[in-house]
Design a protein around this motif. Sequence first.
Motif, PDB file in Angstrom:
ATOM      1  N   VAL A 120       0.859  -1.465  -0.277  1.00  0.00           N
ATOM      2  CA  VAL A 120      -0.318  -0.275   0.091  1.00  0.00           C
ATOM      3  C   VAL A 120       1.031   0.831   0.062  1.00  0.00           C
ATOM      4  O   VAL A 120       1.854   1.425   1.239  1.00  0.00           O
ATOM      5  N   ASP A 121       0.556   2.328  -1.002  1.00  0.00           N
ATOM      6  CA  ASP A 121       1.036   3.462  -1.084  1.00  0.00           C
ATOM      7  C   ASP A 121       0.801   4.581   0.032  1.00  0.00           C
ATOM      8  O   ASP A 121      -0.817   4.962  -0.817  1.00  0.00           O
ATOM      9  N   ALA A 122       1.052   4.813   0.914  1.00  0.00           N
ATOM     10  CA  ALA A 122       0.116   6.167   2.084  1.00  0.00           C
ATOM     11  C   ALA A 122      -0.486   7.132   1.280  1.00  0.00           C
ATOM     12  O   ALA A 122      -0.763   7.826   1.505  1.00  0.00           O
ATOM     13  N   ASN A 123       1.167   7.675  -0.328  1.00  0.00           N
ATOM     14  CA  ASN A 123       1.228   8.850  -1.012  1.00  0.00           C
ATOM     15  C   ASN A 123      -0.299   8.766  -1.871  1.00  0.00           C
ATOM     16  O   ASN A 123      -1.613   9.508  -2.031  1.00  0.00           O
ATOM     17  N   GLN A 124      -0.739   7.600  -1.608  1.00  0.00           N
ATOM     18  CA  GLN A 124      -1.502   7.227  -2.712  1.00  0.00           C
ATOM     19  C   GLN A 124      -3.244   6.849  -2.806  1.00  0.00           C
ATOM     20  O   GLN A 124      -4.377   7.717  -2.864  1.00  0.00           O
ATOM     21  N   MET A 126      -3.915   8.799   0.345  1.00  0.00           N
ATOM     22  CA  MET A 126      -4.076  10.435   0.986  1.00  0.00           C
ATOM     23  C   MET A 126      -4.500  11.152  -0.640  1.00  0.00           C
ATOM     24  O   MET A 126      -5.489  11.761  -0.130  1.00  0.00           O
ATOM     25  N   TYR A 127      -3.929  10.385  -1.663  1.00  0.00           N
ATOM     26  CA  TYR A 127      -4.970  11.724  -2.389  1.00  0.00           C
ATOM     27  C   TYR A 127      -6.074  11.336  -3.348  1.00  0.00           C
ATOM     28  O   TYR A 127      -6.981  11.692  -3.137  1.00  0.00           O
ATOM     29  N   ALA A 128      -6.135   9.627  -3.335  1.00  0.00           N
ATOM     30  CA  ALA A 128      -7.349   9.008  -2.616  1.00  0.00           C
ATOM     31  C   ALA A 128      -8.998   9.855  -2.165  1.00  0.00           C
ATOM     32  O   ALA A 128      -9.810  10.102  -2.490  1.00  0.00           O
ATOM     33  N   ILE A 129      -7.755   9.815  -1.032  1.00  0.00           N
ATOM     34  CA  ILE A 129      -9.482  10.607  -0.096  1.00  0.00           C
ATOM     35  C   ILE A 129     -10.038  11.523  -0.193  1.00  0.00           C
ATOM     36  O   ILE A 129     -10.815  11.700  -0.016  1.00  0.00           O
TER      37      ILE A 129
END
Length: 464
Positions: A120-124, A126-129
């Motif tokens: 899981v990419d935490a930055n991805q 964050m963008y999704a949320i």
Amino acid sequence: MVNPGSFSLSFGVSLVSHISLFDPALQRRYFRLSSSGTAPIPFELFVVIIATLASHFGHFSSEYGSGVAGDIPTGFLPPQLPAWTLIPNVAVDAFSIAIVGFAITVSLSEMFAKKHGYTVDANQEMYAIGFCNILPSFFRCFTTSAALTKTLVKESTGCQTQMSGLITAVILLLVLLVIAPLFYSLQKCVLAVIIVVNLRGALGKFRDVPQMWRVNRIDASIWLITMATSALVNTELGLLVGVLVSAFFVLGRTQQAQVMELGRTATREHYENVSSYRGLQTHSGVAVFRYGAPIYYANQRLFKKSLYKCADLNPVREKALRLKFKKNKKQQEETGEIPKVKSEDNLSKVNEVEASASITMMLDEKASINIRSLVIDCSGILFLDTAGINALEEVRKDYRELGVEVVLAQCNTSVLDSLERGGYYDSKKDGEVGRNNMTFFTIADAVSYAQSLNVPIGDYDNKS
């Protein structure tokens, strides 16, 4: 209109359910149901249905005056721009909700990613949320984040595709359009009971406090302070206090770091603290020291003080004693005699001169025997700021004036870049044109280079 109290309790139920993710007993419960292939029983749903029916047919609100959810509007509100005038009033709450929602989403994702073998990419995330909250903001929707208990239920029943999300969306759509008025007689006390029941998992974390305290008292203290502030005051202040307390403890750790003298093992080129291990060998004329913290404005004085103490040679004090001794010696040469003792004050001055001379001779002899070069192991220094670079330059310059060369070893790329930008390698800065300000990849290379140097101990006297 929607009863504000009921929605506050509903939000509390959701938040407490989120906290239940970190309850190991709840995780074992759902995972055990998943392995057995049976679905968990939705007791909370049954309680809500039974309590609503009992409240409706028993006329609890009219007969006993108990609080109920009241009218819940159905349908969708027309889209409109957010009220920008409300931003100053909700900015702090929005910030804390965003942090909590993001932390919960990432924690949940990483937990299932570890279980099912993907990353899981935490930055991805964050963008999704963030993008998922743009469109709903025009319809006065709640903040989007991962629903922890619902995700656990879905995972335990074998949901693996987006079809489960579509079914959930359809059910929620039915609630918004049709079923919402049926919750008119739902008792607020029932929602409160659900909150208390779901709090059992969170309150169970207090049983882990003794173990947390034994493992790491600092982390346990941060957890207790943050938890107490969030529970007794509010979540926003709790988050702020948690961040500030963590920063305070990090700052305190850097203030407690000490310089350690290193020695070499007999069988290989490995250096460790001489006070912690036996049988380590030190080098004649070369002292090796390590500092295990960043050097920045808050601890640069402590770094120099600790280094001078560990090296047992304070260059600033040594230079002051030498200058004082030379000044007194020059006065004696000009007068041709030792100052006469005329009073107790003069006697104390003469004694002070003699004491300074003896101390200076002792320090000169000790420095000439023990320390010719000084190697600083920078492997524990994560970064340097301007004050840290200046501190290293001052150490190098002060020791060089005493005939002691300072060499750096095992610097990471961040430290090397900071030294380059700060002008540490500029030989013209301290008036030492042509002197090599070198750094080495290993301590052994730095020690070999320092041993090859022939730094005259009397260099200070010749310059003066």
